[in-house]
Design an enzyme around this catalytic site. Sequence first.
Site, short mmCIF file in Angstrom:
data_model
loop_
_atom_site.label_atom_id
_atom_site.label_comp_id
_atom_site.label_asym_id
_atom_site.label_seq_id
_atom_site.Cartn_x
_atom_site.Cartn_y
_atom_site.Cartn_z
CG ASN A 150 5.59 5.62 -1.98
OD1 ASN A 150 6.14 5.86 -3.05
ND2 ASN A 150 6.27 5.26 -0.91
CD GLU A 151 8.54 1.35 -1.18
OE1 GLU A 151 8.54 1.34 0.06
OE2 GLU A 151 9.57 1.26 -1.85
CD GLU A 307 10.96 5.41 -3.89
OE1 GLU A 307 11.74 5.00 -2.99
OE2 GLU A 307 9.77 5.65 -3.68
C1 GLA Z 1 10.90 3.86 0.01
C2 GLA Z 1 9.85 4.93 -0.12
C3 GLA Z 1 10.41 6.31 -0.22
C4 GLA Z 1 11.57 6.51 0.72
C5 GLA Z 1 12.61 5.47 0.40
C6 GLA Z 1 13.86 5.62 1.24
O1 GLA Z 1 11.24 3.26 -1.15
O2 GLA Z 1 8.99 4.71 -1.21
O3 GLA Z 1 9.38 7.23 0.09
O4 GLA Z 1 11.15 6.39 2.03
O5 GLA Z 1 12.07 4.21 0.68
O6 GLA Z 1 14.85 4.70 0.84
#
Ligand code: GLA
Length: 675
Positions: A150-151, A307
Site C-alpha cells: 500500500n502506497e 482510492e
Molecule cells: C491513504 C491510504 C489509506 C488511507 C487513506 C486515508 O491513501 O492508502 O489506507 O489511510 O490514505 O485517506
Amino acid sequence: MVLKFPHFIHGGDYNPEQWLDRPDILARDIELMKEAHVNSVSVGIFAWSHLEPEEGVFQLDWLEEIIDRLYANGIYTVLATPSGARPLWMAHRYPEVLRMSRNLTRNRPGVRHNHCYTSPLYREKVRLIDTALAERFGHHPGVLVWHLSNELGGQCFCPLCQEAFRGWLKDRYGSLDALNKAWWTDFWSHRYSDWSEIEAPVPSGETSCHGLNLDWNRFVTHQTVDFARWERDTVKAAAPDLPVTTNHGESYESINYFKYKDVVDIVSWDSYPLWGRDPDEREIGQNTAFAHDVIRSIKRQPFMLMESAPSATNWQEVSRLRQPGIHMLASMQAVAHGACSVQYFQWRKSRGASEKFHGAVVDHYGGSDTRVFQEVKAVGERLEKLDALLDGCPRPKAAILYDWENGWAMNDAAGPRNLGMHYLETVMAHHKAFWKLGVSTDVIDMECGLDGYRLVVAPMAYLLRAGIADKLRRFCEDGGIVLGTYWTGIVDETDLCFLGGTPGDGLGQLFGLRSEEIDGLYDGQYNLLRPLDGFLPREEYRLTELCELCKCSTAQPLALYGRDFYEGMPALTRNAFGKGTAYYLAARGEQALLDDLTALLCREAGIEPDLDADLPDGVSAIRREGSVTAVFLQNYLPEEVTVSLRRPYRDFESGEEVGSQLTLKPFEVRILEER
Ligand code: GLA
Ligand code: ZN
C-alpha cells in the site's frame, strides 16, 4: 483491458478482519454493497496479523469465506498483499524489519509504511505470506487483480540500506574513480578512497554533494520499486495470469512513479483533492486533472482510481464535507482522464483507531439512507451505463515534460533562486493552460518516447538524462513543435554543469540561442514581456522569479524584455529546426502568457480542442477515445454555466441531441458524443 471483469469497477477498501466477531455486520455489508452498485472491494490491506497470527501459522480460511461470499454475490476482490504493515510479533522479534529514520535511530514497532525495503528477513516474510495468498487465491474466479502492499514510499537509513546503496553505486559507476569524478568530490576535499566511506546523506553528515543526494534519491526509488518487483515475482510465480498493480499516493517528491512502468500491469493511485477549500473548484479540479494525467502517462494506458474519499477525509487540515454533486464530479473526472475504476477509501468506517472519522460509504450509523451513500450509489448506477466507453482513453497529441529526477536535482541546487524555483508549480501552470483550452495532455518524463505527439512543452529541463536532448531534437527535426524555457540544459545526468554554453547537449542548436546569465527576482519584483508585431494578443505580460539573458544565434525574437538593464533583450524566441519549430521562453510568465502562447502553439501544431466549443473558465472537456469516443464536459463552478457548441453533439447517456447552447448545472458532468 487487463482485468477479467469488462466493466467499470466500483468499490473500495474493505476491512472485514475488523468485524469478524460481527457476522451480522459482514452480512449487512454484502446487502449494502449490492445496493450501492459496488462490484468489487479491496481486501487484505493491513490484514497480516489475521493472516499470520503467529510466526509461520497461516490462517486464510476467514479470507476465503469472505472472497467466496463476495463472489457468490457478484462482487469481485482486489486482493492485497499485507506488506504495508507488519504484525507486532514480527517487529519485536526482528527489529531489522523496521525502518531507520534520517537521524539514524530505529523506529519502534507500530504504525505502518515504515518497513525496510532492503531487509532480507522482511522480504522473506513477505515472500512466505504472499506465496500462501497466491497459492490459495491466485486462481480464484472472484479475484481480479493483485494490490501490492500500500502506497510504497519513504526512506530507510539502516545499515542494510546503506550497504545496498553502495552496491547500487558500484553497479552504476564501476569504479570509485568514476564516482569521484561524477560527484565532483575534489570540492571541499570530499574524495572517497574506499567504498565503505560512502554514507547516505543525513542532516548530521554529508549534504553538500549534489551527486550523492541525487543518487541517493534514485537509489530509494530503485529499492522501493525493487521491493514491489519482488512481491510481483512472488505472486506471479504461483498465479502468472493475475494482473498486478500497486497504489500510488499523490506525491511528487519521494518516489519516481515512472520507474514502475514495467513492474505493474496497470497503474493505480489514490486521489484526495482538497475539494471545498476555495469558493469554486476550478483550481482543485485542475490540480487533480494534472495528477490523473501523470498517472495515465506512466503507461499511456487506462489506470485505476484505487482510492478516493466518498466524503471528507480526516487528515486534511479541515474536513470539509463535499458539496452535493462533487462526488459525481470527482468520480467522472477520473473516468474522463482514463480511469477504469472508481474506488474508495473506505467502504465502512472503522470503529476505533486513527481513521475512525475518515469518510466512508457506510458510516457508524450503518444504514443506506444517508446523503453520502446515495451519492455513491448514483456513481455506481452511472458507471454501469458507461460500458461502451470502457476501452477508451485520452490520446493526447500534446505532452508536457515533468521529470522527478530533474525536480530532485533542481530543488537541491543552491542557485538562482533559493526562495523557490517552483518547478512543479511551473509545470502545472503549463498544464493548466491546456486544461483551460480543453486540450488533453500527457505528462511524461525524460525516459518516455515522444512518438504520437505534435507538441512537447518542456519547462525547466535543468538536468538532461535518458537522451532527452536527442529525443527533442529528433522530434523537432521530424516536424514537431517544442517549447523550452529558462533553466534548461544546465547539468548532465550526474548533476555536472555543461561546459561550453547552455542549454547544453545540443539544445543550444535546437533553440538557436545561448543563455548567458539568469536573474533571480525577489517575490514582488517583476519584469515585462513585450510581444513584437502583435505576436501575442496582449501588449505586455508580467514576468517573475527568473529571467534569463539570452543571445540568439539562429533564433528570432518574438518578444522582448520591457524593463531593467536587459530591457530589449529577447524574452521569447522561435527557431526553425528541421521540419519543426522550437520556441524558447526565457522567463517565468504569468498564467495569461502561458494561456495565450499555448493556444498559439496548439493552432500551429494543428491540435484541436477535445470539444469544439467555447469553454468558459472553470469548465473542462476531456475526450476518451475508444470504440466509442465521448467527451466529458465538467462544470467546476457552483453556478450554472452555458457552453456554446460549434458542432452538433448528442448526449451519450440519454441519446438526445443537445442544442448549440448547453447549460450545465453547478458541478454537473455531461458526456457528449459527436453526431
Ligand atoms: C491513504 C491510504 C489509506 C488511507 C487513506 C486515508 O491513501 O492508502 O489506507 O489511510 O490514505 O485517506
Ligand atoms: Zn533499511
